[in-house]
Design an enzyme around this catalytic site. Structure first.
Site, PDB file in Angstrom:
ATOM      1  N   HIS A  27     -77.522 -27.717  34.773  1.00  0.00           N
ATOM      2  CA  HIS A  27     -77.199 -26.292  34.892  1.00  0.00           C
ATOM      3  C   HIS A  27     -77.372 -25.607  33.547  1.00  0.00           C
ATOM      4  O   HIS A  27     -76.443 -25.525  32.744  1.00  0.00           O
ATOM      5  CB  HIS A  27     -75.761 -26.122  35.393  1.00  0.00           C
ATOM      6  CG  HIS A  27     -75.429 -24.714  35.792  1.00  0.00           C
ATOM      7  ND1 HIS A  27     -74.637 -24.422  36.881  1.00  0.00           N
ATOM      8  CD2 HIS A  27     -75.772 -23.513  35.248  1.00  0.00           C
ATOM      9  CE1 HIS A  27     -74.505 -23.103  36.983  1.00  0.00           C
ATOM     10  NE2 HIS A  27     -75.192 -22.536  35.995  1.00  0.00           N
ATOM     11  N   HIS A  36     -79.550 -22.127  31.485  1.00  0.00           N
ATOM     12  CA  HIS A  36     -80.314 -20.887  31.602  1.00  0.00           C
ATOM     13  C   HIS A  36     -81.230 -20.800  30.385  1.00  0.00           C
ATOM     14  O   HIS A  36     -80.761 -20.600  29.270  1.00  0.00           O
ATOM     15  CB  HIS A  36     -79.374 -19.677  31.639  1.00  0.00           C
ATOM     16  CG  HIS A  36     -78.423 -19.692  32.795  1.00  0.00           C
ATOM     17  ND1 HIS A  36     -78.668 -19.031  33.979  1.00  0.00           N
ATOM     18  CD2 HIS A  36     -77.225 -20.296  32.948  1.00  0.00           C
ATOM     19  CE1 HIS A  36     -77.654 -19.232  34.815  1.00  0.00           C
ATOM     20  NE2 HIS A  36     -76.764 -19.994  34.200  1.00  0.00           N
ATOM     21  N   ARG A  58     -83.836 -18.628  30.337  1.00  0.00           N
ATOM     22  CA  ARG A  58     -84.160 -17.196  30.255  1.00  0.00           C
ATOM     23  C   ARG A  58     -85.628 -16.831  30.412  1.00  0.00           C
ATOM     24  O   ARG A  58     -85.950 -15.657  30.606  1.00  0.00           O
ATOM     25  CB  ARG A  58     -83.647 -16.610  28.933  1.00  0.00           C
ATOM     26  CG  ARG A  58     -82.166 -16.826  28.669  1.00  0.00           C
ATOM     27  CD  ARG A  58     -81.281 -16.244  29.746  1.00  0.00           C
ATOM     28  NE  ARG A  58     -79.868 -16.226  29.375  1.00  0.00           N
ATOM     29  CZ  ARG A  58     -78.881 -16.056  30.234  1.00  0.00           C
ATOM     30  NH1 ARG A  58     -79.132 -15.909  31.523  1.00  0.00           N
ATOM     31  NH2 ARG A  58     -77.628 -16.037  29.821  1.00  0.00           N
ATOM     32  N   ASP A  70     -77.850 -18.516  41.282  1.00  0.00           N
ATOM     33  CA  ASP A  70     -76.801 -18.523  40.257  1.00  0.00           C
ATOM     34  C   ASP A  70     -76.868 -17.289  39.355  1.00  0.00           C
ATOM     35  O   ASP A  70     -77.937 -16.810  39.003  1.00  0.00           O
ATOM     36  CB  ASP A  70     -76.888 -19.774  39.399  1.00  0.00           C
ATOM     37  CG  ASP A  70     -75.697 -19.888  38.465  1.00  0.00           C
ATOM     38  OD1 ASP A  70     -74.565 -19.965  38.950  1.00  0.00           O
ATOM     39  OD2 ASP A  70     -75.907 -19.850  37.243  1.00  0.00           O
ATOM     40  N   HIS A  82     -73.082 -20.250  43.159  1.00  0.00           N
ATOM     41  CA  HIS A  82     -72.156 -19.596  42.238  1.00  0.00           C
ATOM     42  C   HIS A  82     -71.008 -19.108  43.107  1.00  0.00           C
ATOM     43  O   HIS A  82     -71.144 -18.135  43.842  1.00  0.00           O
ATOM     44  CB  HIS A  82     -72.880 -18.444  41.550  1.00  0.00           C
ATOM     45  CG  HIS A  82     -72.025 -17.583  40.686  1.00  0.00           C
ATOM     46  ND1 HIS A  82     -72.163 -17.545  39.317  1.00  0.00           N
ATOM     47  CD2 HIS A  82     -71.032 -16.709  40.979  1.00  0.00           C
ATOM     48  CE1 HIS A  82     -71.296 -16.689  38.811  1.00  0.00           C
ATOM     49  NE2 HIS A  82     -70.600 -16.158  39.809  1.00  0.00           N
ATOM     50  N   HIS A  92     -70.173 -24.905  38.405  1.00  0.00           N
ATOM     51  CA  HIS A  92     -69.147 -24.619  37.384  1.00  0.00           C
ATOM     52  C   HIS A  92     -67.739 -24.398  37.952  1.00  0.00           C
ATOM     53  O   HIS A  92     -67.165 -23.317  37.855  1.00  0.00           O
ATOM     54  CB  HIS A  92     -69.563 -23.443  36.496  1.00  0.00           C
ATOM     55  CG  HIS A  92     -70.207 -22.287  37.190  1.00  0.00           C
ATOM     56  ND1 HIS A  92     -69.674 -21.638  38.294  1.00  0.00           N
ATOM     57  CD2 HIS A  92     -71.370 -21.623  36.911  1.00  0.00           C
ATOM     58  CE1 HIS A  92     -70.451 -20.651  38.668  1.00  0.00           C
ATOM     59  NE2 HIS A  92     -71.493 -20.624  37.839  1.00  0.00           N
ATOM     60  N   ASP A  94     -73.768 -25.022  31.625  1.00  0.00           N
ATOM     61  CA  ASP A  94     -74.028 -23.624  31.967  1.00  0.00           C
ATOM     62  C   ASP A  94     -74.495 -22.867  30.724  1.00  0.00           C
ATOM     63  O   ASP A  94     -74.097 -21.724  30.480  1.00  0.00           O
ATOM     64  CB  ASP A  94     -72.784 -22.964  32.572  1.00  0.00           C
ATOM     65  CG  ASP A  94     -73.096 -21.638  33.264  1.00  0.00           C
ATOM     66  OD1 ASP A  94     -74.289 -21.309  33.421  1.00  0.00           O
ATOM     67  OD2 ASP A  94     -72.143 -20.917  33.623  1.00  0.00           O
ATOM     68  N   HIS A 136     -77.209 -15.403  24.846  1.00  0.00           N
ATOM     69  CA  HIS A 136     -77.317 -13.944  24.783  1.00  0.00           C
ATOM     70  C   HIS A 136     -77.590 -13.560  23.338  1.00  0.00           C
ATOM     71  O   HIS A 136     -77.066 -14.178  22.402  1.00  0.00           O
ATOM     72  CB  HIS A 136     -76.046 -13.258  25.264  1.00  0.00           C
ATOM     73  CG  HIS A 136     -75.774 -13.428  26.727  1.00  0.00           C
ATOM     74  ND1 HIS A 136     -76.556 -12.850  27.698  1.00  0.00           N
ATOM     75  CD2 HIS A 136     -74.810 -14.128  27.381  1.00  0.00           C
ATOM     76  CE1 HIS A 136     -76.085 -13.172  28.896  1.00  0.00           C
ATOM     77  NE2 HIS A 136     -75.025 -13.947  28.729  1.00  0.00           N
TER      78      HIS A 136
END
Length: 431
Positions: free
Chosen positions: A63, A65, A67, A154, A181, A234, A309, A313
């Site tokens: 899991h 990200h 991007r 998700d 999710h 999660h 997870d 950012h």
């Protein structure tokens, strides 16, 4: 280019090894060809001295990200793989909340193509619904042919119960899980942290645990009705763990994962850190009782997988007022140290039990080959320790983003190297 390698003085663990004996591992053209004591280096081999570190099958984070495509200012596949390698992960499964969303075969194949040549294997997760809009089922079979390993929307739940029923029925024909999710949006919004004593004291709108638990209960019932495989993403509350535990006893095809930060930190951190947005995530940090439940669920096998997870950012996005900052933290680089602190050092789980949740279970859920430390097998290895002290300073961050609640904290235990896809990646500290 092939890399012939001799790993000296490592302590294999798993696959019948107990981690107590130092052995050498010879790798030729990406395959383990010899395991033994005092092996001599051949002229064409590089040498890596594991210096008494453990060697296991390569870890997997199911899991993350990364991007890309669409949000490369936060993370790219290249920088995400760099963070994963530093954290000890040789394989990852990346979520589909990209732009365009990973809802067609061409996007799945784009991600796989971008990851070619990386030491970390990247497995795309395709969308459940077109554009992650929750209305119509995406092209699941075609995405599977392109290399998708699971389906998820998700970042958002599959909110419509009929759509989830159809998704479970269809994915079960493909032999693949739906990763949801778990969030009832009507109960959770506009929450910015866990609803409870701390949120009341801080005057912040909270997200109650029941928003997660209600959706999990629905999905368990739908999985039981359809025979499909639901994977709870999660997980974060005690009652949620209880729901999964009971469903497993009833033989329903449900699995679940927990993020390292959810068995470490609580919602009090938001108050202690003065609304630091690096402790804002979704699901939010919960109470100490919930943290205890995560650890209990890991210990008794209710929780199958440890994940991160990993949610990068950009700095300017996180440097905002708490209620306006996006949810999520990076986690690949620090997950092992948190696991050592909360699970290994206190004796909650043995190293072999932890590795079951990092090596075996995620690949069983995603129907991927499980790496083995055995002659004739592909070399997919993580080399790690449980006692080295190091500081997670900004210079050690391999991700493109820096949104971590663990920056500048002392850590114990780290991955010193990985070997996968015929590539050795050594992790240096302070370099």
């Amino acid at each position: 280019m092939s890399q012939n390698l001799l790993i000296k003085n490592g302590r294999p663990v798993g696959n019948g090894y107990d981690g107590n004996s130092e052995l050498d591992i010879r790798i030729q053209n990406g395959t383990i060809t010899e395991i033994g004591e005092n092996l001599d280096q051949n002229g064409d081999e590089e040498l890596f001295d594991a210096a008494g570190a453990y060697i296991s099958g390569g870890w997997m984070d199911m899991h993350v990200h990364f991007r890309e495509p669409g949000f490369e200012h936060k993370e790219t596949i290249e920088t995400g793989c760099r963070a994963a390698a530093f954290g000890g992960f040789t394989e990852v499964a990346c979520m589909p909340n990209t732009k365009p969303a990973t809802h067609t075969r061409d996007v799945v194949e784009y991600i796989r193509k971008k990851a070619e040549g990386e030491a970390v294997s990247v497995h795309p997760i395709g969308c459940v619904t077109k554009d992650r809009a929750g209305k119509s089922i995406a092209e699941m079979a075609d995405m599977k042919k392109g290399g998708a390993v699971a389906f998820s929307d998700d970042g958002d739940p599959v909110f419509n119960s009929h759509v989830m029923r159809v998704a479970l029925e269809y994915s079960s024909m493909l032999g693949m899980p739906i990763i949801n999710h778990e969030e009832d949006l009507d109960l959770s919004r506009p929450g910015h942290m866990n609803e409870g004593e701390v949120s009341t004291r801080l005057g912040l709108d909270g997200t109650p645990g029941i928003a997660e638990e209600t959706m999990i209960a629905r999905d368990i019932l739908l999985a039981g009705f359809t025979g499909g495989h639901i994977h709870v993403a999660h997980i974060s509350t005690r009652k949620a763990v209880d729901l999964v535990r009971q469903a497993k006893k009833e033989g329903i095809n449900v699995t679940t994962e927990v993020c390292a930060h959810h068995f470490d930190l609580t919602d009090i951190e938001i108050e202690k850190r003065g609304f630091d947005t690096n402790v804002k995530m979704h699901p939010p940090l919960r109470t100490q009782d919930d943290v205890d439940a995560m650890i209990e669920g890991l210990a008794d096998g209710t929780i199958d997988v440890i994940c991160t997870d990993h949610a990068p950012h950009a700095i300017e996005e996180k440097e905002a007022e708490f209620i306006y900052a996006p949810n999520g933290i990076i986690g690949l680089e620090t997950a092992w140290s948190i696991t050592v602190k909360r699970l290994v050092e206190p004796g909650v789980l043995t190293i072999n039990q932890v590795l079951d949740k990092l090596v075996i279970k995620p690949r069983e859920i995603l129907n991927l080959e499980i790496p083995e430390i055995a002659e004739g097998k592909k070399a997919n290895l993580t080399i790690f320790n449980t006692d080295e002290k190091w500081t997670f300073s900004p210079s050690e961050v391999r991700s493109k983003s820096r949104n971590s609640p663990y920056l500048n904290q002392q850590m114990t235990g780290r991955a010193v190297a990985i070997f996968n896809n015929n590539r050795l990646v050594e992790n240096t500290i302070g370099g």
